[in-house]
Design a protein around this motif. Structure first.
Motif, PDB file in Angstrom:
ATOM      1  N   GLN A 157       0.789  -1.167   0.098  1.00  0.00           N
ATOM      2  CA  GLN A 157      -0.046   0.104  -0.054  1.00  0.00           C
ATOM      3  C   GLN A 157       0.916   1.077   0.000  1.00  0.00           C
ATOM      4  OE1 GLN A 157      -3.148  -0.298   3.298  1.00  0.00           O
ATOM      5  NE2 GLN A 157      -3.706  -2.466   2.328  1.00  0.00           N
ATOM      6  N   GLY A 207      -6.852  -1.910 -12.434  1.00  0.00           N
ATOM      7  CA  GLY A 207      -7.169  -1.567 -10.850  1.00  0.00           C
ATOM      8  C   GLY A 207      -6.643  -2.739 -10.204  1.00  0.00           C
ATOM      9  N   TRP A 208      -6.150  -2.103  -8.944  1.00  0.00           N
ATOM     10  CA  TRP A 208      -5.483  -3.103  -8.044  1.00  0.00           C
ATOM     11  C   TRP A 208      -7.017  -3.874  -7.407  1.00  0.00           C
ATOM     12  CZ3 TRP A 208      -0.858  -4.469  -7.971  1.00  0.00           C
ATOM     13  CH2 TRP A 208       0.120  -3.575  -8.101  1.00  0.00           C
ATOM     14  N   THR A 209      -6.359  -5.084  -6.978  1.00  0.00           N
ATOM     15  CA  THR A 209      -7.482  -5.996  -6.157  1.00  0.00           C
ATOM     16  C   THR A 209      -6.612  -6.821  -4.965  1.00  0.00           C
ATOM     17  OG1 THR A 209      -7.355  -7.900  -7.646  1.00  0.00           O
ATOM     18  CG2 THR A 209      -8.933  -6.464  -8.113  1.00  0.00           C
ATOM     19  N   GLY A 211      -6.118  -6.290  -1.888  1.00  0.00           N
ATOM     20  CA  GLY A 211      -5.511  -5.681  -0.730  1.00  0.00           C
ATOM     21  C   GLY A 211      -4.471  -4.642  -1.108  1.00  0.00           C
ATOM     22  N   PHE A 212      -4.005  -4.730  -2.384  1.00  0.00           N
ATOM     23  CA  PHE A 212      -2.823  -3.768  -3.090  1.00  0.00           C
ATOM     24  C   PHE A 212      -3.627  -2.690  -3.297  1.00  0.00           C
ATOM     25  CE2 PHE A 212      -0.713  -7.670  -3.546  1.00  0.00           C
ATOM     26  CZ  PHE A 212       0.615  -7.483  -3.552  1.00  0.00           C
ATOM     27  N   LYS A 213      -2.621  -1.487  -2.927  1.00  0.00           N
ATOM     28  CA  LYS A 213      -3.228  -0.100  -3.334  1.00  0.00           C
ATOM     29  C   LYS A 213      -1.900   0.692  -3.817  1.00  0.00           C
ATOM     30  CE  LYS A 213      -6.868   1.811  -2.656  1.00  0.00           C
ATOM     31  NZ  LYS A 213      -7.952   2.112  -3.561  1.00  0.00           N
ATOM     32  N   THR A 215       0.310   3.243  -4.796  1.00  0.00           N
ATOM     33  CA  THR A 215       0.120   4.517  -5.750  1.00  0.00           C
ATOM     34  C   THR A 215       0.937   4.408  -7.324  1.00  0.00           C
ATOM     35  OG1 THR A 215       1.695   5.797  -4.841  1.00  0.00           O
ATOM     36  CG2 THR A 215      -0.437   5.815  -3.892  1.00  0.00           C
ATOM     37  N   GLU A 218      -1.905   2.265 -11.502  1.00  0.00           N
ATOM     38  CA  GLU A 218      -3.159   2.234 -12.450  1.00  0.00           C
ATOM     39  C   GLU A 218      -3.065   2.922 -13.423  1.00  0.00           C
ATOM     40  OE1 GLU A 218      -6.693   2.758  -9.744  1.00  0.00           O
ATOM     41  OE2 GLU A 218      -6.116   1.002  -8.440  1.00  0.00           O
ATOM     42  N   SER A 322     -14.500  -2.490   2.325  1.00  0.00           N
ATOM     43  CA  SER A 322     -13.249  -3.094   1.707  1.00  0.00           C
ATOM     44  C   SER A 322     -12.379  -1.808   1.031  1.00  0.00           C
ATOM     45  CB  SER A 322     -14.015  -3.803   0.522  1.00  0.00           C
ATOM     46  OG  SER A 322     -14.447  -3.178  -0.436  1.00  0.00           O
ATOM     47  N   LEU A 323     -11.329  -2.151   0.731  1.00  0.00           N
ATOM     48  CA  LEU A 323     -10.384  -1.258   0.018  1.00  0.00           C
ATOM     49  C   LEU A 323     -11.037  -0.482  -1.195  1.00  0.00           C
ATOM     50  CD1 LEU A 323      -6.703  -2.872   0.487  1.00  0.00           C
ATOM     51  CD2 LEU A 323      -7.978  -0.570   1.594  1.00  0.00           C
ATOM     52  N   ASN A 324     -11.894  -1.541  -1.893  1.00  0.00           N
ATOM     53  CA  ASN A 324     -12.571  -0.819  -3.239  1.00  0.00           C
ATOM     54  C   ASN A 324     -14.135  -1.017  -3.278  1.00  0.00           C
ATOM     55  OD1 ASN A 324     -12.502  -3.476  -2.924  1.00  0.00           O
ATOM     56  ND2 ASN A 324     -11.834  -3.952  -5.059  1.00  0.00           N
TER      57      ASN A 324
END
Length: 506
Positions: A157, A207-209, A211-213, A215, A218, A322-324
Motif C-alpha cells: 500500500q 485496478g488493484w484488487t 488488498g493492494f493499493k 500508488t 493504475e 473493503s479497499l474498493n
C-alpha cells in the motif's frame, strides 16, 4: 437437552412431548420422570420450548438469504453469459463489468517447448521467483526451483516505485542464490491483477484488487515499471517476454498435460476465469483467424447492479468496508479473501440478537479480518467434532458453547455453499459459450483449476462441479488440478511465445 415432567404416562405429558418436538424439530429433547413438580413446571417447559423455537426461527431467517433457488442460479448463469458478450463487443466493452481482456496468448503447448526460463509470480502477500527448466521430446518434463519472498503491507500500500524496487530486490536475491546472475534468460511475469494488454509483453493495470493499493500504478504498463526498476538497480538485465494472469498460467499448465484444457479457473484468494475464444468473436482485437485466450476478470460481475437481488446486507457491509467499495462484487461473494469476513458480519448480527456467545460481542469479533477463510475450511470438515470447532473459536478469543459451535458451523456452511454455487453458475456460462462456439450438441472439455478454496475446502469443489453439471448438462466437464500454474504456466507461456515468434520470423 433433558426436561422433567411429573408423569410420563399422562395424556398431558404426551401432548407436551408432541408440542416440543413439533416446535423444536432440530433438538433432541428427552423427558425425565419427576416425583415432584406442578403445572408451573410444565408451563416453564413450554416457555423454554417456545424460546428455543423462536431462536431457531431467527437463525433460519438470517441464513435463508444465502439459500439460492435453482431459478436464482439459472438467472446468474444467463446474466454472466450476457456480460461475457458485452465484454467482447467493441461498442459495449468500455462499460462492461466483465472486462474480457485479450491476453495475446494465441497458442497452447505442443510438447516441443524447451529451455531455461525465469518466472515471477505476484498475486498476493507473497512473491515468488522461479527458474523453470523445460525438456521436450519423448521424455518431456518441467523442473522448477523457486524462492518465496514476503510483500510487507507497507509495500503493498506504498508507492509503485517502492513495490517494483522490492520485486527487483527479490529477483536479485534469487539470481544470486541460484548462481545465475549473469544469464539473460527469457522471463514470464504472472501478474494476477486486471490488466489491459496491447501485446503479450505489455499490460496496463486496470485496478488493484486483493488488498493492494500501491500508488502511481493504475493506468501504467507493469512491464515498463519492472524494466525501469531493473535499470535503477543496474545489476542485471532480463528478456521480459510475457505478462500473464494466473488463470492463463493455470490453463497452460494443465494444457501441457491435457490438450482438451481450454479454460482456467482460480478459486482461492481471488476468483477469476480465462478461456480460449475464437478470434472472430473478439471485436476489440483485429483478425478473424485462430483463437486467443481471454482473461474474463469476472470478479467485477454485478458491479452494474445486475445481481443485487441476491446480495445480502452482509455482502453490502463487507463491500462498504473493503479497499474498493462498489467493485468486484461477484468476487466478494465467491473468493477466499472475503468469505471469512462475511461470516464475521453474520456472527455479529446473531450475537446482537442474543443467539450466539451469550449476546456478548467481544473485541475479537469486532476486529475486521479476524475470521480468516481457512477457519471455514477447518470448521466445515466432516471429521471435526464440535469440541474441536469450539477450540478453534476459543483460539480466536471467542468464548463459545457447544450450541454456539453448531450455529457457527451452519453459518460457515451457508456462506461457502453459496460461494461454490455462484462460481459454478458462472463457469456453466463459460462452458456453454465454448460449446456454442464449436457448434456441437455435446462438448467434452477440461478446466484447469488452482486456488486454496478449491483445493482445501472440504465441500467447495464438489458443490461447484455439481452446479456446472446441472446448469450445463450438454457439457462433459473434467476438472484438473493445476500444478503451480502461476510459475510453471508463466514459463510455458513464455516458451510458447518464443516458439511462435521463431515460426513467425521464419
Amino acid at each position: 437437552m433433558e426436561l422433567c415432567i411429573k408423569h410420563t404416562l399422562s395424556k398431558y405429558a404426551k401432548r407436551l412431548h408432541k408440542v416440543v418436538r413439533r416446535l423444536v424439530p432440530n433438538c433432541d429433547v428427552r423427558f425425565l420422570l419427576s416425583e415432584s413438580g406442578s403445572g408451573k413446571g410444565a408451563a416453564m417447559v413450554t416457555a423454554v420450548a417456545y424460546r428455543l423455537a423462536s431462536q431457531r426461527k431467527q437463525i433460519d431467517e438470517i441464513l435463508a438469504s444465502f439459500k439460492l433457488s435453482k431459478e436464482n442460479l439459472r438467472e446468474v448463469k444467463t446474466k454472466m453469459r450476457a456480460e461475457l458478450e458485452y465484454g467482447l463487443k467493441k461498442e459495449t466493452q468500455p462499460n462492461a463489468t466483465v472486462k474480457m481482456l485479450p491476453t495475446y496468448v494465441c497458442g497452447t503447448p505442443d510438447g516441443t517447448e524447451k529451455g531455461k526460463f525465469l518466472s515471477l509470480d505476484l498475486g498476493g502477500t507473497n512473491f515468488r521467483v522461479l527458474l523453470v527448466k523445460i525438456r521436450s521430446g519423448r521424455r518431456k518434463s518441467v523442473r522448477m526451483y523457486n524462492k518465496i519472498f514476503a510483500i510487507p503491507l507497507e509495500i503493498m500500500q506504498g508507492t509503485g516505485e517502492e513495490l517494483f524496487d522490492h520485486i527487483v530486490q527479490c529477483i536479485a536475491d534469487f539470481l544470486e542464490y541460484m548462481g545465475i546472475k549473469g544469464a539473460r534468460l527469457p522471463l514470464g511475469f504472472t501478474f494476477s491483477f486486471p490488466c489491459r494488454q496491447a501485446s503479450i509483453d505489455k499490460g496496463t493495470l486496470v485496478g488493484w484488487t486483493k488488498g493492494f493499493k500501491a500508488t502511481d500504478c493504475e493506468g501504467e504498463d507493469v512491464v515498463d515499471m519492472l524494466r525501469e526498476a531493473i535499470k535503477r538497480r543496474n545489476e542485471f538485465d532480463l528478456d521480459i517476454v510475457a505478462v500473464v494472469n494466473d488463470t492463463v498460467g493455470t490453463m497452460m499448465t494443465c494444457g501441457y498435460e491435457d490438450p482438451n484444457c481450454e479454460i482456467g479457473l482460480i478459486a482461492g484468494t481471488g476468483s477469476n476465469v480465462c478461456y480460449m475464444e475464437d478470434m472472430k468473436n473478439i471485436e476489440v482485437v483485429e483478425g478473424n483467424e485462430g483463437k486467443m485466450c481471454i482473461n474474463t476478470e469476472w470478479g467485477g460481475f454485478g458491479d452494474n447492479g445486475c445481481i443485487d437481488n441476491i446480495r445480502t446486507k452482509y455482502d453490502k457491509e463487507v463491500d462498504e468496508g473493503s479497499l474498493n467499495p462498489g467493485k468486484q462484487r461477484y468476487e466478494k461473494m465467491t473468493s477466499g479473501m472475503y468469505l471469512g469476513e462475511i461470516v464475521r458480519q453474520i456472527l455479529i448480527d446473531l450475537t446482537k440478537h442474543g443467539l450466539l456467545f451469550r449476546g456478548q460481542i467481544s473485541e475479537t469479533l469486532r476486529t475486521r479480518g479476524i475470521f480468516e477463510t481457512k477457519f471455514l475450511s477447518q470448521i466445515e470438515s466432516d471429521r471435526l467434532a464440535l469440541l474441536q470447532v469450539r477450540r478453534i473459536l476459543q483460539q480466536l478469543g471467542l468464548d463459545s458453547t457447544c450450541d454456539d459451535s453448531i450455529i457457527v458451523k451452519e453459518v460457515c456452511g451457508a456462506v461457502s455453499r453459496r460461494a461454490a454455487q455462484l462460481c459454478g453458475a458462472g463457469l456453466a456460462a463459460v462452458v456453454e459459450k465454448k460449446r456454442e462456439n464449436r457448434g456441437v450438441e455435446h462438448l467434452k472439455i477440461t478446466v484447469g483449476v488452482d486456488g486454496t478454496l478449491y483445493k482445501l475446502h472440504p465441500h467447495f469443489s464438489r458443490i461447484l462441479r455439481e452446479m456446472v453439471k446441472e446448469l450445463a448438462p450438454q457439457c462433459d466437464v473434467t476438472f484438473m488440478l493445476s500444478e503451480d500454474g502461476s510459475g510453471k504456466g508463466a514459463a510455458l507461456i513464455t516458451a510458447v511465445a518464443k516458439r511462435l515468434h521463431s515460426i513467425g520470423e521464419n
